[in-house]
Design an enzyme around this catalytic site. Structure first.
Site, PDB file in Angstrom:
ATOM      1  N   ASP A 479       0.830  -1.204   0.000  1.00 52.87           N
ATOM      2  CA  ASP A 479       0.000   0.000   0.000  1.00 52.87           C
ATOM      3  C   ASP A 479       0.868   1.259   0.000  1.00 52.87           C
ATOM      4  O   ASP A 479       2.050   1.236   0.355  1.00 52.87           O
ATOM      5  CB  ASP A 479      -0.919  -0.003   1.224  1.00 52.87           C
ATOM      6  CG  ASP A 479      -2.235   0.719   0.979  1.00 52.87           C
ATOM      7  OD1 ASP A 479      -2.322   1.489   0.000  1.00 52.87           O
ATOM      8  OD2 ASP A 479      -3.175   0.525   1.772  1.00 52.87           O
ATOM      9  N   ASP A 549     -10.475   1.841  -3.220  1.00 53.80           N
ATOM     10  CA  ASP A 549     -10.975   1.578  -1.869  1.00 53.80           C
ATOM     11  C   ASP A 549     -12.496   1.519  -1.840  1.00 53.80           C
ATOM     12  O   ASP A 549     -13.087   1.017  -0.879  1.00 53.80           O
ATOM     13  CB  ASP A 549     -10.500   2.680  -0.910  1.00 53.80           C
ATOM     14  CG  ASP A 549      -9.081   2.448  -0.423  1.00 53.80           C
ATOM     15  OD1 ASP A 549      -8.550   1.336  -0.606  1.00 53.80           O
ATOM     16  OD2 ASP A 549      -8.492   3.385   0.144  1.00 53.80           O
TER      17      ASP A 549
END
Length: 741
Positions: A479, A549
């Site tokens: 990430d 997301d």
């Protein structure tokens, strides 16, 4: 033969039966563009394509005796500034004595079978039977520099890739201020520019604008390719649709600052450029040093946007994603993030994994919170050791218990970031991007590690490699939750600070390269706050990316539809999440959530311990369905049918290469009152003569019926047909499996 060279006329023709790319050496030694588009027959001389014989008013001409030859009105391959072309240049180089104009002239060429590797950079690859590469050498003797322009034509795709390398052949340093990886002048401006833009949770929405005189551009100066503009543009004609007519696509194989622009001049010539953004870029080249710019992938299609997309998809599946993951099946995963966030212990995680295993799920992923003293997002990034308060027996104990379930184990990392509240920050405050002692901007309570420093990359590598070995990891979610501010490296000299952004991403690539070389069987999934670094540079190392997301099925229709313009669907992380959705608070049926997520790499973001028996039964069937069809999803041709940016309905499908199988997804966001009685969906890409069974029903439809008459959709509720209706309400969806005989 894929490359024809006329030595006498100094003309170069790259062609493979699908496309032709023609350029030549101009009378002043620079390169001129002749043609790019659908394949044309080769002939020995293309001089009649030149249009430099007619003078134009108010232009500056290169030669006193030839007022018709003006770089301002000449289509070029590698334009420079200062010699009469007042359009944007592809290169800007500065010398110590302040010289800023350049004059690169033709010196020679080299032909290579296959495709040479780009040092330190991700790029497409090909062997001798798959591609041919032409490298043109240009030289500027005043500043003592050479430029190498590389063109690779892939033999079986309508694809040419381009890159540029610059070398200092003098005794004094020179400074590159701008170096575009590709520049091409198209003869008219009768195009719309398509790009993929948005923001966090609504990435890669399709935008379209008509070209007009001036500059149309997209870019990023965030240190990442960004949520906001993807490094892709396409130019399509007025008559171009998803399935017909011409389109030119351009994609940058790079993950940091970029510029993609089209400049239309006063004679309607369109200059397309793509490369590293010149903002805060200044690269010092000392004697004999070289600078390699990243690669641009250029696709031409005369079969509409779908034709362009399929070329990108096939190229990236076969010549960008690396073994073993270009052919390996991706496991169905469950991620604990939305189930637990930071609140977990070993027992809770093992129970989630056990429950997931019963549903047929193959990979358990432990997300944020397993390291340091991490209980929220304010601390511990950089401290890549177990959080003993949560996992007193360590990661090895947890991974062994996951292994005993016959499941694979994965972990979340954010290796490029550091919290000010961390052991690593206390030990190495100088490893942070920015000037020590000055105010530094935070993002998600974190700072950025200086990946332009080799010692930082080596430190993170040792930490990650140790955990991979200890836990026998199968998967890593990498990430990056913030962009770069306060861009400054304490390890670079003052005259090299303009190199920081590029050196940073080279450090990221270096870490990826080390890890993927040592652990080729670990599946990496890239992520940057969702889809903030969804680009082909990442796919060279991580064959899939967290698409967004935003896991809401309705929002994902637009996100995944737009993403498919360039990227294969088997690169898109797409999961079923809990409702109400955590990003939109929308409630959608679990069937619709799965029907959207099937078209990607499939998984779940929920707590299986909280599911009802009915929901568990449904999920078991979903997992079985995906496993049955994931080879088709991986290898098939993706075809867009209905555009969610234009309709209340979305539709797409995948056909196998032999057209004997197809998977069709259809979605309707909002219900209609008293809808049309007979509803059908027109399909594409089938064999007209095959009889297709739909969802294993006995009645079949021939391919021509399905493409020209349409696939009948189940009856929709209209207020009076309750006993006959098979669907109704908002957020409807259907998936159809077709088998031809």
């Amino acid at each position: 033969m894929y490359l024809h060279i006329n030595e006498e006329k100094q003309q170069f023709h790259l062609t493979n039966g699908e496309i032709s790319y023609l350029f030549h050496v101009l009378k002043n030694g620079s390169l001129g563009q002749l043609y790019y588009g659908k394949a044309i027959r080769h002939r020995e001389d293309f001089s009649h394509f030149q249009v430099n014989s007619i003078p134009t008013p108010a232009s500056c001409h290169y030669y006193k005796e030839d007022p018709a030859f003006s770089l301002e009105t000449t289509r070029q391959e590698f334009p420079v500034a200062g010699k009469g072309d007042f359009r944007e240049a592809a290169i800007e180089v500065e010398t110590r004595d302040g010289r800023i104009g350049n004059e690169f002239t033709y010196q020679g060429y080299e032909v290579t079978s296959g495709k040479p590797k780009l040092k330190g950079l991700p790029a497409t690859y090909a062997n001798e039977e798959e591609a041919t590469t032409l490298t043109i050498t240009l030289v500027d003797k005043k500043i003592m520099a050479k430029v190498y322009l590389s063109y690779t034509i892939f033999h079986h795709y309508p694809v040419i890739t381009r890159n540029v390398k610059m070398q200092n052949i003098g005794d004094d340093p020179i400074f590159i201020k701008k170096l575009m990886s590709a520049s091409i002048d198209l003869p008219d401006d009768d195009y719309s520019m398509i790009h993929l833009s948005g923001t966090w949770s609504r990435e890669r929405h399709i935008k379209e604008r008509q070209l007009v005189q001036g500059i149309q551009s997209i870019s990023s100066i965030r240190g990442a390719s960004s949520h906001h503009d993807n490094p892709f543009i396409a130019l399509k004609g007025k008559e171009t649709t998803e399935h017909e007519n011409e389109v030119y696509g351009f994609n940058f194989v790079y993950s940091s600052n970029f510029l993609a622009q089209v400049q239309v001049d006063h004679y309607q010539t369109s200059r397309v450029m793509m490369g590293i953004h010149p903002h805060q870029f200044k690269w010092k080249l000392s004697e004999q040093e070289s600078f390699q710019a990243p690669e641009v992938v250029m696709v031409y299609s005369d079969k509409g946007l779908n034709g362009m997309s399929q070329a990108f998809h096939d190229l990236y599946r076969n010549h960008l994603i690396r073994d073993p993951w270009k052919t390996e099946e991706r496991p169905v995963l469950i991620n604990n993030w939305e189930a637990t966030y930071f609140d977990f212990d070993e027992e809770k995680l093992v129970n989630i994994a056990k429950s997931a295993k019963e549903l047929g799920i193959e990979l358990f992923v432990l997300d944020d919170g397993w390291f340091g003293a991490r209980n929220d997002d304010t601390s511990s990034l950089g401290d890549w050791f177990e959080n003993k308060a949560k996992l007193p027996n360590g990661l090895e104990s947890l991974s062994n218990k996951i292994d005993l379930l016959n499941m694979k184990f994965g972990l979340w990392f954010e290796p490029e970031m550091i919290n000010p509240i961390s052991q690593l920050y206390n030990d190495h405050p100088d490893w942070v991007v920015g000037r020590q002692g000055e105010h530094l901007t935070l993002g998600r309570n974190q700072l950025v590690l200086d990946f332009s420093r080799h010692e930082v990359v080596d430190f993170i590598y040792e930490k990650m490699a140790g955990i991979i070995k200890k836990t026998k990891l199968s998967y890593i979610k990498w990430d990056m939750n913030r962009n770069i501010t306060d861009a400054f490296s304490q390890a670079l000299s003052q005259d090299q600070q303009g190199e920081f952004f590029h050196r940073y991403i080279l450090g990221v690539y270096s870490l990826y390269e080390k890890l993927t070389e040592e652990f080729p069987d670990v599946l990496f999934e890239s992520c940057a706050g969702g889809g903030g670094r969804f680009d082909p540079g990442m796919f060279y190392y991580a064959p899939q990316a967290w698409t967004s997301d935003d896991t809401d099925a309705v929002e994902r229709l637009k996100i995944q539809y737009g993403t498919s313009l360039v990227y294969p669907i088997y690169s898109m992380g797409s999961h079923v999440s809990a409702v109400p959705n955590h990003q939109t608070l929308r409630n959608t049926p679990i069937e619709t959530r799965a029907n959207t997520a099937y078209f990607g790499t499939f998984g779940y973001e929920l707590n299986p311990l909280e599911l009802s028996d009915e929901e568990r039964s449904v999920i078991k069937k979903q997992v079985q369905f995906y496993k049955k069809h994931r080879k088709l999803i991986r290898d098939g041709d993706f075809i867009r049918l209905k555009n969610p940016f234009e309709n209340n309905e979305t539709a797409w499908m995948i056909t196998s290469k032999n057209k004997k199988e197809a998977l069709v997804g259809w979605y309707k966001v909002l219900a209609d009152a008293n809808p049309k009685k007979e509803q059908v969906l027109l399909l594409k890409g089938l064999n007209e003569n095959l009889l297709y069974q739909v969802n294993e029903e006995k009645e079949g439809f021939y391919g021509d019926e399905l493409m020209y008459r349409g696939l009948p959709l189940p009856t929709e509720f209209n207020g009076a047909n309750g006993s006959f209706a098979k669907r109704g309400g908002d957020y409807q969806s259907e998936v159809f499996y077709l088998v031809g005989k």
